[in-house]
Write a protein that holds these residues in place. Structure first.
Motif, mmCIF file in Angstrom:
data_model
loop_
_atom_site.group_PDB
_atom_site.id
_atom_site.type_symbol
_atom_site.label_atom_id
_atom_site.label_comp_id
_atom_site.label_asym_id
_atom_site.label_seq_id
_atom_site.Cartn_x
_atom_site.Cartn_y
_atom_site.Cartn_z
ATOM 1 N N VAL A 121 43.910 22.076 38.109
ATOM 2 C CA VAL A 121 42.903 21.026 37.986
ATOM 3 C C VAL A 121 41.745 21.452 38.866
ATOM 4 O O VAL A 121 41.875 21.537 40.093
ATOM 5 C CB VAL A 121 43.438 19.652 38.433
ATOM 6 N N SER A 122 40.598 21.753 38.245
ATOM 7 C CA SER A 122 39.512 22.333 39.025
ATOM 8 C C SER A 122 38.194 22.294 38.273
ATOM 9 O O SER A 122 38.164 22.219 37.046
ATOM 10 C CB SER A 122 39.849 23.791 39.364
ATOM 11 N N ARG A 123 37.108 22.357 39.038
ATOM 12 C CA ARG A 123 35.814 22.657 38.427
ATOM 13 C C ARG A 123 35.793 24.145 38.102
ATOM 14 O O ARG A 123 36.396 24.960 38.794
ATOM 15 C CB ARG A 123 34.669 22.327 39.395
ATOM 16 N N PHE A 124 35.117 24.501 37.045
ATOM 17 C CA PHE A 124 35.023 25.909 36.629
ATOM 18 C C PHE A 124 33.741 26.495 37.209
ATOM 19 O O PHE A 124 32.699 26.507 36.563
ATOM 20 C CB PHE A 124 35.048 26.014 35.103
ATOM 21 N N THR A 125 33.839 26.963 38.455
ATOM 22 C CA THR A 125 32.704 27.577 39.132
ATOM 23 C C THR A 125 33.159 28.927 39.684
ATOM 24 O O THR A 125 34.366 29.170 39.811
ATOM 25 C CB THR A 125 32.201 26.691 40.287
ATOM 26 N N PRO A 126 32.219 29.804 40.025
ATOM 27 C CA PRO A 126 32.608 31.143 40.514
ATOM 28 C C PRO A 126 33.545 31.110 41.705
ATOM 29 O O PRO A 126 34.486 31.912 41.778
ATOM 30 C CB PRO A 126 31.265 31.778 40.876
ATOM 31 N N ARG A 127 33.323 30.183 42.645
ATOM 32 C CA ARG A 127 34.167 30.140 43.844
ATOM 33 C C ARG A 127 35.628 29.838 43.520
ATOM 34 O O ARG A 127 36.527 30.249 44.267
ATOM 35 C CB ARG A 127 33.637 29.119 44.847
ATOM 36 N N LYS A 128 35.896 29.140 42.447
ATOM 37 C CA LYS A 128 37.270 28.761 42.121
ATOM 38 C C LYS A 128 38.107 29.948 41.655
ATOM 39 O O LYS A 128 39.338 29.854 41.572
ATOM 40 C CB LYS A 128 37.285 27.658 41.057
ATOM 41 N N ARG A 129 37.456 31.061 41.324
ATOM 42 C CA ARG A 129 38.126 32.328 41.010
ATOM 43 C C ARG A 129 39.256 32.174 39.983
ATOM 44 O O ARG A 129 40.356 32.718 40.131
ATOM 45 C CB ARG A 129 38.660 32.970 42.280
ATOM 46 N N ILE A 130 38.972 31.419 38.931
ATOM 47 C CA ILE A 130 39.985 31.174 37.901
ATOM 48 C C ILE A 130 40.375 32.471 37.206
ATOM 49 O O ILE A 130 41.479 32.602 36.671
ATOM 50 C CB ILE A 130 39.482 30.104 36.910
ATOM 51 N N ASP A 131 39.485 33.474 37.249
ATOM 52 C CA ASP A 131 39.817 34.780 36.680
ATOM 53 C C ASP A 131 41.054 35.369 37.333
ATOM 54 O O ASP A 131 41.875 36.023 36.682
ATOM 55 C CB ASP A 131 38.629 35.739 36.835
ATOM 56 N N ARG A 132 41.243 35.128 38.645
ATOM 57 C CA ARG A 132 42.426 35.647 39.340
ATOM 58 C C ARG A 132 43.699 34.995 38.824
ATOM 59 O O ARG A 132 44.748 35.650 38.737
ATOM 60 C CB ARG A 132 42.300 35.425 40.852
ATOM 61 N N LEU A 133 43.618 33.727 38.503
ATOM 62 C CA LEU A 133 44.792 33.033 37.964
ATOM 63 C C LEU A 133 45.141 33.561 36.580
ATOM 64 O O LEU A 133 46.321 33.745 36.256
ATOM 65 C CB LEU A 133 44.532 31.527 37.908
ATOM 66 N N ILE A 134 44.124 33.806 35.756
ATOM 67 C CA ILE A 134 44.380 34.337 34.417
ATOM 68 C C ILE A 134 45.066 35.701 34.514
ATOM 69 O O ILE A 134 46.044 35.983 33.807
ATOM 70 C CB ILE A 134 43.068 34.458 33.604
ATOM 71 N N ASN A 135 44.566 36.552 35.402
ATOM 72 C CA ASN A 135 45.185 37.869 35.597
ATOM 73 C C ASN A 135 46.618 37.742 36.107
ATOM 74 O O ASN A 135 47.517 38.466 35.658
ATOM 75 C CB ASN A 135 44.360 38.706 36.579
ATOM 76 N N ALA A 136 46.835 36.831 37.052
ATOM 77 C CA ALA A 136 48.171 36.643 37.614
ATOM 78 C C ALA A 136 49.135 36.110 36.558
ATOM 79 O O ALA A 136 50.305 36.532 36.497
ATOM 80 C CB ALA A 136 48.106 35.684 38.797
ATOM 81 N N PHE A 137 48.640 35.199 35.722
ATOM 82 C CA PHE A 137 49.497 34.667 34.653
ATOM 83 C C PHE A 137 49.855 35.764 33.650
ATOM 84 O O PHE A 137 50.989 35.833 33.171
ATOM 85 C CB PHE A 137 48.789 33.513 33.932
ATOM 86 N N ASN A 138 48.900 36.621 33.355
ATOM 87 C CA ASN A 138 49.162 37.744 32.448
ATOM 88 C C ASN A 138 50.223 38.676 33.039
ATOM 89 O O ASN A 138 51.139 39.123 32.340
ATOM 90 C CB ASN A 138 47.871 38.512 32.198
ATOM 91 N N LYS A 139 50.131 38.956 34.338
ATOM 92 C CA LYS A 139 51.136 39.785 35.014
ATOM 93 C C LYS A 139 52.493 39.081 35.023
ATOM 94 O O LYS A 139 53.546 39.722 34.876
ATOM 95 C CB LYS A 139 50.686 40.077 36.449
ATOM 96 N N TYR A 140 52.472 37.790 35.213
ATOM 97 C CA TYR A 140 53.693 36.979 35.194
ATOM 98 C C TYR A 140 54.398 37.101 33.848
ATOM 99 O O TYR A 140 55.628 37.278 33.784
ATOM 100 C CB TYR A 140 53.310 35.527 35.496
ATOM 101 N N ARG A 141 53.636 37.034 32.786
ATOM 102 C CA ARG A 141 54.231 37.204 31.453
ATOM 103 C C ARG A 141 54.803 38.611 31.281
ATOM 104 O O ARG A 141 55.869 38.795 30.681
ATOM 105 C CB ARG A 141 53.162 36.945 30.375
ATOM 106 N N ASN A 142 54.118 39.596 31.845
ATOM 107 C CA ASN A 142 54.561 40.983 31.696
ATOM 108 C C ASN A 142 55.838 41.295 32.463
ATOM 109 O O ASN A 142 56.523 42.286 32.161
ATOM 110 C CB ASN A 142 53.450 41.943 32.137
ATOM 111 N N ILE A 143 56.178 40.472 33.473
ATOM 112 C CA ILE A 143 57.429 40.703 34.218
ATOM 113 C C ILE A 143 58.527 39.734 33.789
ATOM 114 O O ILE A 143 59.520 39.542 34.497
ATOM 115 C CB ILE A 143 57.203 40.614 35.750
#
Length: 361
Positions: free
Chosen positions: A190-212
């Motif tokens: 639950v967040s505002r979609f702004t650069p500081r929130k770094r949602i890109d890091r969560l997307i990458n982490a979720f992708n890695k999570y699926r890969n393991i």
């Protein structure tokens, strides 16, 4: 005691909601509290009207408004109060507060450096003036030790009295529910979609999570300038069926209840109210080590949910997917911790002591 809080607007945002709930708590304690706004436009305005807290119009037309008539009017308005409590910076408001000679408190909720794009000249001019003003207030209060450390360095705070008062939140009764066995593992943001929130890091982490070997879905609640950028990123990774972007919602409590865990990938947060909210719903929250003040909320109770990088983030997601029963077992402890340390009433009393200390000088 007569107190005036100064806000830019009653718009949706962590600071605005915090200050309004803070003012309501003060009113309940018998403090004569008012709120001054630069504009009445915002989603919280009607809610504020319902509280029957006096609302004053600052007359300020922007951060660089230098209208002398407005300056004189502000000085006159400020003199009607014992405490002027500022929550954001504008040159006109700050000059008026200083020259009114009323006791002034400034709460710094975070530093603006690298938060938004702006002209370099304007940035340096504003920060120069802000440095001068912050070093002349009666007390400067930060919402976390992290914020205060940054402010001390950035604004060369050497002689001004400083203090840390952690944010509080309006509490409600939350009853944690165990998750049905057939429930799909759900990670939520639950967040505002702004650069500081770094949602890109969560997307990458979720992708890695699926890969393991991780299963389940990721639900993103919120909107903002980065929404379409994140949407393109999700599509580029082929995760459209696993990541749901539902946009801005008012019924966030329904989403919190549906989430197994909360994910928040932001960096350099001044405080991070989302961590307190997560605990109030009995849910663990995973953050990065560079999350700033958010770490101060999580460290005392679940330090293992503070990770260094996306790979560690993915492994932590997998841990909870494999140990879902552990989430419910610890939920009551999380709720008790949040209620004890982060109530709006505790915050109000801490500020009251700060007010009293400067009025007795």
């Amino acid at each position: 005691m007569k107190v005036l809080h100064c806000l830019n607007s009653p718009h949706v945002g962590g600071i605005e909601r915090l200050v309004i709930e803070f003012a309501i708590a003060q009113k309940k304690q018998g403090i004569d509290v008012s709120i001054m706004l630069d504009t009445c436009k915002g989603q919280y305005y009607n809610y504020l009207l319902e509280q029957e807290i006096p609302i004053l119009d600052s007359g300020i037309k922007g951060g660089w408004d230098f209208n002398y008539k407005t300056y004189k009017q502000l000085k006159k308005q400020f003199k009607a109060f014992q405490i002027v409590h500022l929550h954001s910076f504008s040159v006109l408001r700050s000059m008026s507060a200083k020259h009114s000679k009323v006791k002034t408190i400034y709460t710094i909720h975070g530093l603006s450096k690298n938060v938004r794009k702006e002209e370099r000249l304007k940035y340096h001019a504003r920060e120069f003036l802000k440095k001068w003003f912050l070093n002349s207030v009666d007390v400067l209060i930060a919402n976390s030790h992290y914020t205060l450390d940054l402010a001390r360095k950035h604004y060369s705070l050497k002689t001004v009295k400083t203090k840390t008062i952690l944010n509080g939140i309006k509490l409600a009764d939350y009853t944690p529910n165990s998750v049905p066995k057939n429930h799909e593992f759900t990670i939520g943001l639950v967040s505002r979609f702004t650069p500081r929130k770094r949602i890109d890091r969560l997307i990458n982490a979720f992708n890695k999570y699926r890969n393991i070997g991780g299963v389940g879905e990721l639900i993103l609640v919120g909107n903002g300038t980065e929404f379409n950028t994140i949407k393109k990123m999700v599509k580029g990774l082929g995760l459209e069926n696993l990541i749901k972007m539902v946009g801005y919602k008012t019924n966030v409590e329904d989403y919190y209840n549906a989430f197994d865990i909360i994910a928040h990938p932001s960096d350099n947060e001044g405080f991070g109210l989302i961590a307190v909210e997560s605990f109030l719903y009995g849910k663990p929250i995973i953050v990065f080590n560079d999350s700033g003040g958010m770490k101060e909320v999580i460290q005392p109770i679940e330090p293992y949910n503070i990770v260094e990088n996306e790979d560690e983030y993915a492994k932590r997601l997998l841990f909870y997917e494999n140990h879902r029963a552990e989430i419910f077992k610890a939920s009551k402890n999380r709720i008790a911790y949040a209620k004890k340390h982060f109530s709006i009433e505790r915050m109000e009393r801490d500020y009251y002591k700060a007010y009293k200390s400067i009025l007795l000088r």
